[in-house]
Design a protein around this motif. Structure first.
Motif, PDB file in Angstrom:
ATOM      1  N   LYS A  64      -5.272   4.162   3.689  1.00 11.07           N
ATOM      2  CA  LYS A  64      -5.986   4.110   2.414  1.00 11.07           C
ATOM      3  C   LYS A  64      -6.363   5.501   1.936  1.00 11.07           C
ATOM      4  O   LYS A  64      -6.382   5.791   0.743  1.00 11.07           O
ATOM      5  N   LYS A  65      -6.659   6.404   2.872  1.00 11.35           N
ATOM      6  CA  LYS A  65      -7.064   7.754   2.516  1.00 11.35           C
ATOM      7  C   LYS A  65      -5.867   8.659   2.230  1.00 11.35           C
ATOM      8  O   LYS A  65      -5.878   9.437   1.269  1.00 11.35           O
ATOM      9  N   PRO A  68      -2.606   5.580  -0.238  1.00  7.25           N
ATOM     10  CA  PRO A  68      -2.979   4.211  -0.619  1.00  7.25           C
ATOM     11  C   PRO A  68      -1.862   3.449  -1.326  1.00  7.25           C
ATOM     12  O   PRO A  68      -1.847   2.211  -1.307  1.00  7.25           O
TER      13      PRO A  68
END
Length: 304
Positions: A64-65, A68
């Motif tokens: 996600k970091k 994403p």
């Protein structure tokens, strides 16, 4: 193996700084969009750095970091060596199907879910290896009048010995035999030696020279569908297949091979001529992006 039916799909393209690689990936992704009966979302990202891939593999950073866009993707597509590590890591971390274009080398092929490889690379087809006639491209055939006559020139290559005199001799012979109306557009590339420009000027007023800085970046892709005939220098393999995809009559300006790969390319051109794809008497159509897209897409009630 075909995926189960989905109502919509998401495709992520990993793109390096080489336009040719991106055009291949985009050509496949857009063909999938054209053929799939439901929504297709196409996104793009740059390759991860070496340390970013390490952090993901060790689970010291989250998907996600760092990327994403890979979350919930159904396919991740990439072409080019600079993208291989990112494709493998993002595919594994997201559980997404990986599709690589161009030959990644025998030690990597088995690590990707699907490899789309040109026949002239001499690789055998397998369930995970789909052979293509040349490189997939983003040219789309359009049913419109075909009137243009194009000469597409490459240049310095590690696979073919570039020869200004050989090219000019073949072009002069072509122009002398050509009785059709209209000019020939001679399109050079960034690889074309500047020393060729003066000899080209001796060919007379039947040609109009077009250099890369004279036209927009997408000029060739938008112009090829209007071409009736294309003569392409043998080193410009991608332009040969782009011209064929546009369904022009394609001929080869021959050069001296300087590698085993060049000899395989020449044999692949000869095979295409035997199959009626290359030359004046074309009887077959080349739509490799659509063919591969069909093999990759999930089966639905709409396209079963």
């Amino acid at each position: 193996m075909r995926l189960f039916a989905l109502k919509s799909i998401k495709i992520l393209i990993i793109a390096d700084d080489k336009p040719g690689h991106f055009h291949q990936s985009r050509g496949l992704a857009f063909a999938m969009r054209r053929l799939y009966p439901h929504d297709v979302m196409i996104e793009q990202c740059s390759p991860l750095s070496f340390w970013q891939t390490v952090l993901l593999r060790l689970r010291l950073a989250s998907l996600k970091k760092l990327c994403p866009k890979a979350i919930a993707a159904d396919y991740i597509i990439a072409a080019g060596r600079a993208c291989h590590r990112s494709l493998l890591v993002l595919s594994r971390c997201s559980g997404t199907r990986s599709v690589v274009l161009m030959n990644p080398g025998w030690w990597l092929r088995k690590r990707f879910d699907v490899c789309l490889l040109p026949e002239h690379d001499g690789i055998k087809a397998k369930p995970s290896v789909i052979l293509t006639k040349g490189a997939i491209n983003s040219v789309v055939y359009r049913n419109e009048p075909k009137e243009l006559k194009l000469i597409l020139l490459g240049g310095t290559s590690k696979h073919f010995q570039w020869d200004n005199q050989a090219i000019v001799t073949q072009l002069r012979d072509l122009l002398q035999k050509d009785n059709s109306q209209g000019q020939w557009f001679v399109v050079t590339s960034r690889r074309t030696p500047p020393s060729l420009l003066a000899p080209l000027a001796t060919l007379g007023n039947k040609i109009e020279l077009i250099e890369p800085h004279d036209v927009p970046a997408n000029w060739l892709a938008t112009t090829l569908p209007k071409a009736a005939v294309c003569w392409v220098s043998e080193d410009s393999v991608s332009m040969v297949y782009e011209s064929l995809t546009a369904q022009a009559r394609v001929h080869i300006l021959q050069l001296q091979p300087r590698s085993a790969k060049a000899k395989r390319m020449r044999k692949s051109f000869e095979k295409l001529q035997e199959q009626g794809v290359l030359g004046d008497e074309t009887v077959a159509v080349l739509q490799e992006a659509e063919r591969c897209a069909t093999l990759l897409l999930p089966v639905t009630d709409d396209n079963a």
